[in-house]
Design an enzyme around this catalytic site. Structure first.
Site, PDB file in Angstrom:
ATOM      1  CG  ASP A   1      -1.848   1.131   1.372  1.00 42.96           C
ATOM      2  OD1 ASP A   1      -2.444   1.621   0.213  1.00 42.96           O
ATOM      3  OD2 ASP A   1      -2.007   1.608   2.560  1.00 42.96           O
ATOM      4  CE  LYS A   2      -0.027   7.481  -2.110  1.00 45.64           C
ATOM      5  NZ  LYS A   2       0.222   8.262  -1.135  1.00 45.64           N
ATOM      6  CB  THR A   3      -2.062   6.321   2.128  1.00 45.80           C
ATOM      7  OG1 THR A   3      -2.017   6.971   0.970  1.00 45.80           O
ATOM      8  CG2 THR A   3      -2.484   7.446   3.433  1.00 45.80           C
TER       9      THR A   3
ATOM     10  NE  ARG B   1      -3.952  11.568   1.798  1.00 46.31           N
ATOM     11  CZ  ARG B   1      -4.611   9.967   1.588  1.00 46.31           C
ATOM     12  NH1 ARG B   1      -3.800   9.414   1.122  1.00 46.31           N
ATOM     13  NH2 ARG B   1      -5.793   9.782   2.015  1.00 46.31           N
TER      14      ARG B   1
ATOM     15  N   GLY C   1      -4.986   3.886  -3.733  1.00 46.88           N
ATOM     16  CA  GLY C   1      -6.224   4.418  -4.183  1.00 46.88           C
ATOM     17  C   GLY C   1      -6.113   6.088  -4.743  1.00 46.88           C
ATOM     18  CG  ASP C   2      -3.003   8.585  -3.290  1.00 46.74           C
ATOM     19  OD1 ASP C   2      -4.210   8.551  -2.595  1.00 46.74           O
ATOM     20  OD2 ASP C   2      -2.027   8.485  -2.624  1.00 46.74           O
TER      21      ASP C   2
ATOM     22  CG  ASP D   1      -1.361   1.897   6.912  1.00 48.30           C
ATOM     23  OD1 ASP D   1      -1.446   3.176   7.528  1.00 48.30           O
ATOM     24  OD2 ASP D   1      -1.690   1.789   5.876  1.00 48.30           O
TER      25      ASP D   1
ATOM     26  CE  LYS E   1     -13.779  15.518   4.809  1.00 50.78           C
ATOM     27  NZ  LYS E   1     -13.177  15.537   5.865  1.00 50.78           N
TER      28      LYS E   1
ATOM     29  CE  LYS F   1      -4.796  -0.852  -1.952  1.00 48.89           C
ATOM     30  NZ  LYS F   1      -4.721  -0.312  -0.721  1.00 48.89           N
TER      31      LYS F   1
END
Length: 1315
Positions: free
Chosen positions: A411-413, A763, A844-845, A965, A721, A945
Site C-alpha cells: 500500500d502507499k498511504t 493528496r 487508491g490515489d 496498514d 468533500k 488489491k
C-alpha cells in the site's frame, strides 16, 4: 429443577437451532419473565454470555488430543508400526520397547497442548467472572453480576472506563444528547474515540427499564464489525431503525461518558468480537510442502529396501540345503514356506528400518521455529522507540517463507508514507493559494539535526484576526528553538500522546492573500460567501471529536525505570510465561504511553474530557483512573473554548488536517454532538449548526456529506468533500450567476490546480456546497427513514438515498495535503529490488500523485520507460497489452540486446485494471507485468488489491508478500503467502489480520534480507541433515542384513537404537537450525543480492536432497564395511561388533554437522560435546547394568571392553576420516575453484570492519555494473504522448476514437525532490 423427558430436550434443542439460524430474530426484555423457569424464558434459545475457548475437557483430553495429533500422517505411520510389532510373526524386537519413541513424541506434544489449553481456561474463567451491572426487577435497580450471568434481553449498564460485556443496543446515556464515546482498541486496534448514539426516540433524561416494553428485530449474528441492522418496535407499533451507530460491541471501552444502558442483542460466542476471535494463524510454508514430498520419497525408499530384504530372505531360504537348527518351527512342528517367510519378513524389515522416516523431525521443526521467532522479536533494530513496539510474529510456522519472497505488494498511504497529513495548499473558487510560508516552515522542520526538537518544543499560537498582515513577514525559523537537549525531546514526546498533536500536523502558517480575502469577507455584510463556506465545510464536514487540549487522553503505566528488572530469575520467569502460549509468544512489554496499544497491555484513562454537556472532575483516584461525572452542564457552565485549549480526535488523518487548517484561519470547531456542530467564526461569533443528516464516507461513493441547517439563513445546506474525480461528475455550475469574466470556468481552473497538486505528490480533495429546499429535504427524509428501517437490501437503499441527495453540487474549492515518505523508504525499495524482489504499489490515489511518490521512493527510476495505461473499453486495453508484449518480444530477439533487460515500469489505473483482470486478458497482463521492473496500480479498490495478489501468486507460482496498514489492506494481506501489517495511524486492522507486524516499512529490509535468509537457510539445511542422519544410521542395519540372511537382526541393542535418534543426535541439529549464521547481518544488508539464494528453492531443492541421500549411502557403507573388515575372522559377538558401528556413526554424523556449521558459538560447543558425553555416559551405564535386557544375548560390559582395546580407537578414527573425506574435499574444492556468492560473502565476514565495508562497496559496484546490462526500449520522439499513434501506428487507428491514454515517460521526466 423439574425433570424433563429426553424427547422434550431434543425437541427444544432442534427448535433452538432453528431459532438461531433464522435471518431475523425477535428479542423481548427478560424483566417481565424474571424468576420463571428456563423453559418459559422468551430468549432461552440464544446462548449465554459465558465463553469457552478451550479445546479440551479434563475427562476427554486424552482421546481428543490423540485424535488431534493423528491428523498428522507421520504419527499414524509410527503408531501403525508399533502395533504391527505386536504381531509375533513379524515383530523385529520387543513390542513394548517399540512404543517408546512414538509415546515420547505424543506425550511431549500433549503436554504442550495441555499447558496451552490450561492457559486458555484461566483466561476464560477470569473474563467470565468480570463484574458488570444488570437490571433486576426484584431489586428495582442495577445489581452487580458477572459477565457470564448476562443473557440476551437483559438491560446492562456500563460506566465510564469499563469494558462492554456483550453487544448492546444503546438505549440511554448520561449525556443529554444521547452520545456515548467508545474506544475499540480491543477489536480493531484504533485508539481514536468513536461516537455511538442512542436509538432514535429513546433520548429521555430518565430511563426506566421496567417500562421499556419493546421488541427488537435484528439480523443473525455476523463477524462484520462495521455492519449491523435492526429495528425497534415500540408499544404503539412505531418502528425505529438502528444500525452500527447505536451498537456497543463487546470488548469496547466506554470513554468520556458517565454511563450507558443497553439492551443485550448478542451474547457470548455470538457477539461480533467473539465471531472475529480466531486462533493463531496456521499456514503451510513452502518448505513444509516440499518436505512432505521428500517424506514420500523416503517412504518409497524404505519400501524398496524392505522389498530387497524380503526377496533376499526368500532366496537365502531357497539356497539352504536343509533346515538349519536356528530356524525353530512352531508348536505343531510346522515351518513356514520361504515365500510366506519372505512376506512376513517384509513387514519385519519395515519395523526394523522405520527410523528412516525421522519421527522427531516435525517436533524439531516446531522448536526451531520458536527459537527463530524469539530472535526475530528480540532484534533491537526492529524495535521502534517512538511507539515502544517491536516486530510481532503471529503465524508461527512460516518464518522460513520470509527468505523466499519474489513479489511484494505494498500500500502507499501509511505504508510508504507516514500518514501524518500536513495541510499544504488550497484552491478556492478557481484561485490558488500556495501557502509558501508553510513550505518554508516544513523545510526547517525537516532539518535532520533539529527535527524532533522543533516538533516537540513548538506550541500552538492562537489566531488573532485583528493582527496586521506584517506579522506574516517574520521568519518562520525564528519561531523554532534548536539545540534542545535529548531529555527535553523525550519529555515533549511524552506529551504528544494524542493523535495529530504535533505542530507539524496542527499548525498552518497562513497565506497572506487568502487571509486578506477572509478578513474582507468577514467584515462585509454579505451573508453567503464562498470563502466562508469553504472553511465552514472544512470544519463541519467530518467526524472529528472535540476535547480539551489540557485534557488529552493519556495512558497510565509504570515509569520505565520501575518496569526494568535486574533479577535474572524474573527475566527467566517472564520468558517462560511468554513462551507458554504459542499464540502470543515473545510479545514485547509495553511501557511507553503511545497510541498503538490495546487495553490488555496498559490502563487507559481520560483526563478532563471536554464536552459541551458533560462535566468532568479533575481529581484522580488512588488507582489512577479518572472518574467520569454524569452531571450535565448548563449552557452558562460550559468552559470557555479558545483556540488554545481545544484538541481534536479524528478517525481520519485527512479530517484532522483540514480541521486544523480551518482553525488556523479562525473557523474553530468548538463542539460536536449528533444533532449540532458549533463553529467559531474569525469575528469571534459562535454559530450552532443543526445537523440534519450525516452521510458517512464509504469506499463506493468515495465522499462524505453533512446536511445542516444554517443558523443565519435557516437554509438546509449540504457540505460535501471527496475524491476529485467523483466530485467533478456531480457538479452544477458553481456560483456562475455571481461571477463574471474569467472566473466562470472555476471547475476547469480547479481541475488544473488539482493536477498540479497531484504532480507534487499531494493528496487532493474537492469541497462543495448545495442548498436544499425544505420541501426537497422533507421528501428525501421520508425515503431516508424508510431505508434506515429496512431489513432487506438496507445498504443499497441507504446508498441510493445518499446518491439521490449528492447531485448538482456547487464547487467551492480543493485542498492539497502532504503525506511525507517514511524514513529510509527509498533505500529499502532499492535494496529489495537488488535482492531480486519485484515491488508493486497498489494505491487508491490518482495516477499523478502515485507517480510522483513512485519517483520519490525510487520505485520508478529516471531511466525507466514508464508506460501509463488508462483506457475506457476492453478493445483499447487488449490492443495496448498485445502491442506492448510484441515490442518487448522484438527487443528480446534483437541480437544487439543480448544479456540486457529493458527497464520498463507500468502505471495502470483501477478502471483499466478491472479490464486487465478479466479472464481473457489475465495471461497477457501477467506476461507484461513479469517483464516490468515495477508496477504501480492507481485508483484501486480493496477487492482489486486482493485480486491482483491472487492472480500473480497463482499464475506465476511465486512467493508473494503483501504489506499494508489499514482496513482496506486486509484483503490483500490475507491473499498473499505472507501478510505484514504496519501499526500506523489507521488503526490495527491490518496488524490483526497479518502474519507479521512491524512499525515501519524500513524494517522490512532486515526482516527479509537478514532474518528471512537466516530462517530459510537454517531450516532447509537442518531438514536435509535430518534425512541424511537417519539414512546413514538405518543403512547400517540394512548392510548387516547381507550377513544374517536378511532376518531383520540388529547388531545394536534396541535401547541404544531408540536413544540414538531420540537423545544422542537430536539437540545439535536443533541448535544448528536456531543459531547458525552463514553470513553476518552486515554483509546481508550490504549485499542484498545474497537474498536470491533463497528464491525458487535454490537452497532446498530436489538435487540437494538426493545428493545428501547418496552421500549418506556412501558414509554408511564406509561406517559398516571398514569395521567389518577390521574385525573379520575374529571371535567377537554381535553386540561387540555393533558397538564400534554405533560409536563411529555418532562421530561421523556429528562431525558432518560440524562441517556444515558456519559460525561456532559456545552453545554449539556445549551441545556437540554434550551429545558425545551423553552417549558415553548412557551407554557405559546401560552396559554395566543391563545383564538380561535382551535375552538370549546381552550387551553387558561391551563398551567398557571395547574402550580397553586400541583397535577400537583406530577403527573409529580411520572410518570417520574416510567417511567424511569426500564431503570435506568437495567443500574445499568448491570454495576454492568456484565459490558461490555466499562463500564470497563469508570471506568478507572474516575481514576487519573497514576492509569489509570497502569490499562490500566494490562488490556492489562490480555486480551492479557488470552482471546485467540495463537498457531501454526505443523511446518515442516526445517524452509524453497522449495517444499511441507514435509508438504503435499499426493499431492506433482502431482505438483513436476511444477515451484512451498511454503516457510513456522517459528519463526526461522531471523527477521531484524526495518528500
Amino acid at each position: 429443577m423439574m425433570w424433563r423427558s429426553p424427547l422434550a430436550l431434543v425437541r427444544d434443542a432442534l427448535r433452538g437451532q432453528r431459532e438461531r439460524e433464522k435471518d431475523l430474530r425477535n428479542l423481548v426484555p427478560n424483566l417481565p419473565h424474571e424468576g420463571l423457569e428456563k423453559g418459559k424464558q422468551p430468549n432461552r434459545f440464544f446462548p449465554s454470555n459465558a465463553i469457552k475457548t478451550t479445546k479440551y475437557t479434563l475427562l476427554f483430553f486424552i482421546p481428543m488430543n490423540l485424535f488431534e495429533q493423528f491428523h498428522r500422517l507421520a504419527n499414524i505411520y509410527f503408531v501403525g508400526l508399533a502395533i504391527l510389532n505386536f504381531i509375533p510373526v513379524v515383530n523385529a524386537f520387543q513390542p513394548k520397547v517399540a512404543l517408546i519413541p512414538i509415546c515420547v513424541i505424543l506425550s511431549l506434544t500433549a503436554l504442550k497442548d495441555a499447558w496451552e489449553d490450561f492457559r486458555r481456561y484461566q483466561l476464560d474463567r477470569k473474563l467470565n467472572s468480570t463484574p458488570c451491572f444488570i437490571y433486576r426487577r426484584k431489586e428495582k435497580q442495577f445489581t452487580e453480576r458477572c459477565w457470564k450471568d448476562v443473557r440476551v434481553g437483559d438491560f446492562v449498564k456500563v460506566v465510564c472506563n469499563e469494558v462492554v460485556p456483550a453487544d448492546l443496543l444503546l438505549l440511554h446515556t448520561s449525556d443529554p444528547n444521547g452520545v456515548c464515546h467508545i474506544e475499540m482498541a480491543n477489536l480493531d486496534g484504533e485508539t481514536n474515540l468513536k461516537q455511538r448514539t442512542v436509538v432514535s426516540g429513546f433520548s429521555n433524561p430518565k430511563f426506566e427499564p421496567e417500562s421499556c416494553n419493546i421488541i427488537v428485530v435484528c439480523e443473525r449474528p455476523n463477524n462484520n464489525l462495521n455492519h449491523f441492522k435492526c429495528y425497534v418496535e415500540k408499544p404503539d407499533g412505531e418502528k425505529v431503525g438502528a444500525g452500527i451507530e447505536s451498537l456497543l460491541l463487546r470488548g469496547c471501552t466506554v470513554r468520556n461518558t458517565g454511563h450507558a444502558v443497553g439492551f443485550v442483542v448478542y451474547a457470548g460466542h455470538e457477539t461480533k468480537s467473539m465471531l472475529n476471535h480466531n486462533g493463531p494463524r496456521y499456514k503451510r510454508s513452502k518448505l513444509e510442502r516440499k518436505l512432505n514430498i521428500d517424506v514420500i520419497f523416503c517412504v518409497i525408499l524404505l519400501f524398496s529396501m524392505c522389498l530387497v530384504g524380503a526377496l533376499g530372505h526368500f532366496f537365502w531360504l531357497q539356497a539352504l540345503p536343509g533346515v538349519p537348527p536356528y530356524l525353530v518351527p512352531d508348536s505343531t512342528g510346522h515351518l513356514d514356506s520361504p515365500s510366506l517367510s519372505a512376506f512376513n519378513m517384509f513387514f519385519t524389515m519395515i519395523i526394523l528400518l522405520q527410523i528412516l522416516i525421522p519421527i522427531s523431525l516435525y517436533l524439531s521443526i516446531e522448536l526451531v521455529k520458536i527459537g527463530q521467532i524469539f530472535f526475530i522479536t528480540s532484534d533491537i533494530d526492529l524495535y521502534d522507540e517512538e511507539t515502544d513496539s517491536r516486530v510481532q510474529c503471529k503465524a508461527l510456522n512460516i518464518t522460513e517463507d520470509l527468505g523466499q519472497i519474489e513479489y511484494i505488494f505494498s500500500d502507499k498511504t501509511g505504508t510508504l508514507t507516514e500518514n501524518k497529513m500536513v495541510f499544504r495548499r488550497c484552491s478556492i473558487m478557481g484561485t490558488e493559494y500556495p501557502h509558501k510560508e508553510n513550505v518554508v516552515r516544513q523545510a526547517v522542520l525537516d532539518e535532520p539535526e533539529s527535527e524532533e526538537e522543533v516538533i516537540f518544543e513548538q506550541r500552538p499560537q492562537p489566531l488573532q484576526m485583528s493582527r496586521s498582515l506584517d506579522s506574516e513577514d517574520s521568519n518562520p525559523e525564528d519561531t523554532h528553538h534548536c539545540g534542545i537537549q535529548h531529555k527535553r525531546k523525550v519529555e515533549g514526546n511524552a506529551q504528544s500522546d494524542v493523535a495529530f498533536s504535533s505542530p507539524l500536523e496542527t499548525e498552518v502558517i497562513l497565506d497572506r492573500k487568502l487571509l486578506q480575502h477572509i478578513s474582507s469577507s468577514s467584515s462585509s455584510s454579505q451573508k453567503i460567501d464562498p470563502y466562508l463556506d469553504f472553511f465552514l465545510a472544512l470544519a463541519i464536514c467530518n467526524t472529528v471529536v472535540v476535547s480539551m487540549a489540557t485534557a488529552r487522553r493519556r495512558r497510565v503505566s509504570e515509569s520505565p525505570r520501575s518496569c526494568q528488572t535486574n533479577n535474572p530469575l524474573d527475566t527467566l520467569s517472564s520468558l517462560v510465561e511468554k513462551a507458554g502460549s504459542l499464540c502470543h509468544i515473545f510479545t514485547s512489554t509495553q511501557r511507553k504511553p503511545k497510541r498503538n496499544r490495546t487495553l490488555s497491555e496498559e490502563f487507559v484513562i481520560e483526563e478532563d474530557p471536554f464536552h459541551p454537556s458533560v462535566e468532568t472532575e479533575e481529581t484522580v483516584d488512588t488507582n489512577g483512573l479518572q472518574p467520569c461525572s454524569p452531571h450535565a452542564l448548563s449552557q452558562r457552565d460550559k468552559p470557555s473554548a479558545t483556540s488554545d485549549n481545544l484538541s481534536y480526535v479524528a478517525e481520519s488523518t485527512d479530517d484532522a488536517a483540514l480541521v486544523y487548517a480551518a482553525k488556523a484561519y479562525g473557523f474553530t470547531l468548538l463542539a460536536r454532538t449528533p444533532d449540532s456542530v458549533t463553529v467559531r467564526l474569525p469575528s469571534g461569533k459562535d454559530l450552532v449548526f443543526e445537523v440534519l443528516e450525516t452521510l458517512t464516507f464509504d469506499s463506493n461513493r468515495r465522499r462524505m456529506s453533512v446536511l445542516v441547517r444554517h443558523p443565519i439563513t435557516k437554509e438546509c445546506v449540504l457540505y460535501t468533500k471527496g475524491a476529485d474525480y467523483v466530485i467533478m461528475e456531480l457538479l452544477d455550475t458553481p456560483y456562475a450567476e455571481h461571477l463574471s469574466g474569467n472566473q466562470k470556468n472555476i471547475a476547469a481552473d480547479t481541475q488544473h490546480h488539482l493536477d498540479c497538486y497531484a504532480k507534487e505528490g499531494l493528496r487532493t480533495l474537492c469541497i462543495t456546497k448545495k442548498v436544499v429546499s425544505d420541501k426537497a429535504y422533507r421528501i428525501w427524509l421520508v425515503d431516508r427513514q424508510r431505508a434506515l428501517a429496512a431489513m432487506d437490501n438496507r445498504e443499497e437503499l441507504i446508498m441510493d438515498t445518499a446518491v439521490q441527495l449528492e447531485t448538482n453540487l456547487s464547487l467551492l474549492g480543493a485542498t492539497g495535503i502532504e503525506d511525507r515518505l517514511q524514513e529510509s523508504v527509498p533505500d529499502t525499495i532499492v535494496a529489495l529490488r537488488e535482492a531480486g524482489i519485484q515491488v508493486w504499489v497498489l494505491t487508491g490515489d490518482k495516477p499523478e500523485t502515485a507517480v510522483n511518490i513512485g519517483y520519490a521512493c525510487r520505485l520508478l527510476e529516471e531511466e525507466d520507460l514508464v508506460i501509463n495505461m488508462s483506457c475506457n473499453n476492453k478493445v483499447a486495453c487488449t490492443s495496448i497489452l498485445d502491442s506492448t508484449l510484441e515490442e518487448v518480444r522484438r527487443y528480446s530477439e534483437d541480437p544487439r540486446n543480448v544479456d540486457t533487460t529493458p527497464d520498463i515500469s507500468l502505471v495502470i489505473d483501477g478502471r483499466t485494471l478491472t479490464m486487465a483482470l478479466s479472464a481473457d486478458l489475465q495471461e497477457r497482463f501477467v506476461n507484461l507485468t513479469k517483464r516490468c521492473r515495477s508496477v504501480l496500480c492507481c485508483r484501486v479498490t480493496p477487492l482489486q488489491k486482493s485480486q491482483v495478489v491472487k492472480l500473480v501468486r497463482e499464475k506465476l507460482k511465486v512467493m508473494t508478500l503483501a504489506v499494508g496498514d489499514g482496513a482496506n489492506d486486509v484483503n490483500m494481506i490475507q491473499a498473499a503467502d505472507i501478510g505484514i501489517g504496519i501499526s500506523g495511524q489507521e488503526g490495527m486492522q491490518a496488524v490483526m489480520a497479518s502474519d507479521f507486524a512491524i512499525s515501519h516499512f524500513k524494517h522490512l529490509k532486515k526482516l527479509l534480507l537478514v532474518h528471512g535468509h537466516w530462517c530459510y537457510t537454517r531450516l532447509a539445511n537442518m531438514i536435509v541433515y535430518f534425512f541424511y542422519k537417519n539414512v546413514v544410521y538405518v543403512n547400517l542395519l540394512f548392510w548387516y542384513q547381507l550377513f544374517c540372511g536378511f532376518s531383520a537382526t540388529a547388531m545394536i541393542d534396541i535401547w541404544l537404537i531408540i536413544f540414538f535418534n531420540l537423545f544422542f543426535t537430536s539437540v545439535p541439529p536443533i541448535m544448528f537450525g536456531i543459531m547458525d549464521k552463514d553470513v553476518s547481518a552486515e554483509v546481508l544488508l550490504g549485499v542484498p543480492e545474497l537474498y536470491r539464494t533463497g528464491q525458487g528453492t535454490r537452497e532446498y531443492k530436489f538435487s540437494t536432497f538426493w545428493v545428501s541421500i547418496l552421500d549418506a549411502f556412501y558414509q554408511s557403507l564406509v561406517c559398516f564395511f571398514i569395521p567389518y573388515l577390521a574385525y573379520q575372522d575374529s571371535d567377537i559377538d554381535v553386540f561387540t561388533f555393533g558397538t564400534p558401528l554405533n560409536t563411529i556413526s555418532l562421530f561421523t554424523i556429528l562431525l558432518h554437522l560440524s562441517i556444515e556449521i558456519k559460525v561456532w558459538t559456545v552453545v554449539h560447543w556445549v551441545v556437540m560435546l554434550g551429545s558425545v558425553a551423553l552417549y558415553l555416559i548412557v551407554t557405559l551405564a546401560y552396559n554395566s547394568m543391563c545383564v538380561t535386557c535382551n535375552p538370549p544375548s546381552n550387551p553387558y560390559w561391551t563398551l567398557q571392553s571395547q574402550m580397553a582395546d586400541p583397535m577400537f580407537y583406530l577403527v573409529c578414527i580411520i572410518t570417520t576420516v574416510v567417511a567424511l573425506l569426500p564431503r570435506y574435499t568437495f567443500h574445499v574444492l568448491r570454495n576454492s575453484i568456484a565459490p558461490s556468492p555466499l562463500i564470497q560473502a563469508q570471506h568478507l565476514d572474516r575481514l576487519d570492519p573497514s576492509s569489509r565495508e570497502q569490499g562490500i562497496k566494490e562488490w556492489r559496484s562490480f555486480r551492479g555494473g557488470g552482471q546485467v546490462k540495463h537498457s531501454r526500449l526505443s523511446s518515442p520522439p516526445s517524452p509524453t504522448l497522449e495517444t499511441t499513434a507514435d509508438i504503435y501506428p499499426e493499431f492506433a487507428a482502431d482505438i483513436m476514437g476511444d477515451d484512451f491514454t498511454l503516457n510513456v515517460i522517459t528519463e526526461n521526466y522531471q523527477r521531484p525532490a524526495d518528500t
